[in-house]
Scaffold this active site. Structure first.
Site, PDB file in Angstrom:
ATOM      1  N   GLU A   7       0.846  -1.202   0.000  1.00 59.18           N
ATOM      2  CA  GLU A   7       0.000   0.000   0.000  1.00 59.18           C
ATOM      3  C   GLU A   7       0.873   1.241   0.000  1.00 59.18           C
ATOM      4  O   GLU A   7       1.034   1.929   0.999  1.00 59.18           O
ATOM      5  CB  GLU A   7      -0.940   0.020   1.213  1.00 59.18           C
ATOM      6  CG  GLU A   7      -1.991   1.125   1.111  1.00 59.18           C
ATOM      7  CD  GLU A   7      -2.844   1.268   2.364  1.00 59.18           C
ATOM      8  OE1 GLU A   7      -3.133   2.416   2.745  1.00 59.18           O
ATOM      9  OE2 GLU A   7      -3.213   0.241   2.959  1.00 59.18           O
ATOM     10  N   HIS A   9       1.650   4.847  -2.132  1.00 66.01           N
ATOM     11  CA  HIS A   9       0.774   5.709  -2.928  1.00 66.01           C
ATOM     12  C   HIS A   9       1.527   6.657  -3.860  1.00 66.01           C
ATOM     13  O   HIS A   9       2.674   7.018  -3.608  1.00 66.01           O
ATOM     14  CB  HIS A   9      -0.109   6.522  -1.988  1.00 66.01           C
ATOM     15  CG  HIS A   9      -0.935   5.671  -1.078  1.00 66.01           C
ATOM     16  ND1 HIS A   9      -2.050   4.997  -1.510  1.00 66.01           N
ATOM     17  CD2 HIS A   9      -0.801   5.356   0.241  1.00 66.01           C
ATOM     18  CE1 HIS A   9      -2.577   4.324  -0.493  1.00 66.01           C
ATOM     19  NE2 HIS A   9      -1.828   4.523   0.573  1.00 66.01           N
ATOM     20  N   HIS A 160      -9.321   0.451   0.110  1.00 64.54           N
ATOM     21  CA  HIS A 160      -8.658   1.533   0.842  1.00 64.54           C
ATOM     22  C   HIS A 160      -9.707   2.443   1.484  1.00 64.54           C
ATOM     23  O   HIS A 160     -10.787   2.639   0.933  1.00 64.54           O
ATOM     24  CB  HIS A 160      -7.778   2.355  -0.096  1.00 64.54           C
ATOM     25  CG  HIS A 160      -6.927   3.352   0.616  1.00 64.54           C
ATOM     26  ND1 HIS A 160      -7.350   4.640   0.859  1.00 64.54           N
ATOM     27  CD2 HIS A 160      -5.683   3.246   1.144  1.00 64.54           C
ATOM     28  CE1 HIS A 160      -6.398   5.284   1.518  1.00 64.54           C
ATOM     29  NE2 HIS A 160      -5.379   4.467   1.697  1.00 64.54           N
ATOM     30  N   ASP A 278       2.853   2.283   3.844  1.00 67.16           N
ATOM     31  CA  ASP A 278       1.862   3.347   3.651  1.00 67.16           C
ATOM     32  C   ASP A 278       2.537   4.680   3.321  1.00 67.16           C
ATOM     33  O   ASP A 278       2.158   5.729   3.831  1.00 67.16           O
ATOM     34  CB  ASP A 278       0.965   3.481   4.886  1.00 67.16           C
ATOM     35  CG  ASP A 278      -0.366   4.163   4.580  1.00 67.16           C
ATOM     36  OD1 ASP A 278      -0.648   4.427   3.397  1.00 67.16           O
ATOM     37  OD2 ASP A 278      -1.106   4.460   5.531  1.00 67.16           O
TER      38      ASP A 278
END
Length: 319
Positions: A7, A9, A160, A278
């Site tokens: 995860e 981004h 998400h 993250d």
């Protein structure tokens, strides 16, 4: 062993206005810092990956993206463009990056076709869905074509967090409980439970749903889900906990604490717990140190760090 992170981004051109809606209350300096990191695919990101011990990052568009786009044609076009943009960035460092597709679920058949294009042609590893799509959750029958295709392709849909359809009245007056603190956990955990309790996994038994934050508190509640499903006469082929163990996987994104990972491992089984830093919303130093210091057997840490994700996403052994 280097880690696979599920995860991590980025932002594609033309998507900042969508993302801005989720960070409108963040102070300007912090906003500018995160935005710069989202737009970077070079030394800054790669250095952060090295700091966190990440060998391979699966990149996904920072939400909500086209999940909040009202025009279906625009949503479909922009999702395709975001996927092409991501593919062009992955190609520059294919040994460090993979991708999750961004999909316009407003048209589930078109989204299914785009998922297949991304998996087969762009070599993506699945898709990330940023919560509900204009109020429609992923348990709705209109989304079945997408689930059917994901199951056939053998790739996960990663759910998400996103803002709820309407703000939670119980949080009125408590800004500190909004969004990432608690509101998104309730929203996303509930979304996942809708999928489980709808019987969707009876229809698509091979489908896989991924959740961040070590499962949005679901692993802690398995007994109660089973107990209350029985009490209320929920019609499923199996217990809710069976689907959660067999059809869900979780990652460490934004949850760098031993107690919840210990619970997830014991409740879901070690094969269903995976790593995420993250980035850029969490500190990669803290994320890496958390894994380095886990008081677990080395083979368990290796499964969380690499092996489980490699199996789920069909990635080869590390060099």
């Amino acid at each position: 062993m280097k880690r696979i992170a599920l995860e991590e981004h980025f932002l594609a051109p033309g998507f900042e206005d969508y993302w801005l809606k989720t960070v409108e209350d963040v102070e300007p300096a912090r906003y500018a810092q995160v935005l710069a990191r989202l737009n970077d695919f070079g030394e800054q990101r790669l250095s952060a990956m090295d700091t966190s011990g990440i060998g391979l990052a699966v990149l996904s568009l920072a939400g909500p993206g086209v999940q909040i786009e009202r025009d279906v044609a625009t949503a479909t076009r922009k999702a395709c463009g975001a996927n092409d943009f991501l593919a062009s960035q992955v190609q520059k460092a294919p040994d460090r990056y993979r991708g999750f597709a961004h999909l316009a679920v407003q048209d589930a058949k078109a989204a299914a076709d785009e998922l297949e294009r991304c998996v087969r042609d762009l070599k993506f590893s699945g898709a990330m869905i940023n919560g509900h799509t204009n109020g429609q959750y992923l348990d709705h029958p209109d989304t079945y074509p997408l689930w059917e295709r994901a199951e056939a392709l053998g790739v996960p849909l990663y759910l998400h967090p996103a803002d709820p359809i309407t703000p939670m009245p119980a949080l009125d007056g408590y800004r500190g409980l909004k969004r990432a603190t608690w509101e998104w956990t309730v929203e996303t955990g509930t979304h996942a439970l809708r999928i489980v309790f709808s019987g969707l996994f009876d229809r698509f038994p091979g489908a896989k749903l991924a959740l961040g934050h070590l499962g949005e508190t679901l692993p802690y509640q398995l007994w109660r889900f089973d107990s209350r499903a029985k009490l209320y006469g929920v019609k499923l082929n199996r217990r809710p906990s069976d689907y959660i163990r067999d059809n869900l996987v979780v990652t460490t994104s934004g949850m760098f604490s031993f107690e919840p990972i210990d619970c997830a491992l014991k409740a879901l089984g070690r094969a269903n717990v995976m790593y995420s830093a993250d980035y850029p919303f969490e500190d990669p130093v803290e994320a890496g140190a958390f894994m380095d210091e886990l008081p677990l057997d080395s083979d368990v840490v290796a499964d969380i760090s690499y092996n489980n994700a490699a199996r789920l996403l069909r990635i080869g052994a590390p060099a």
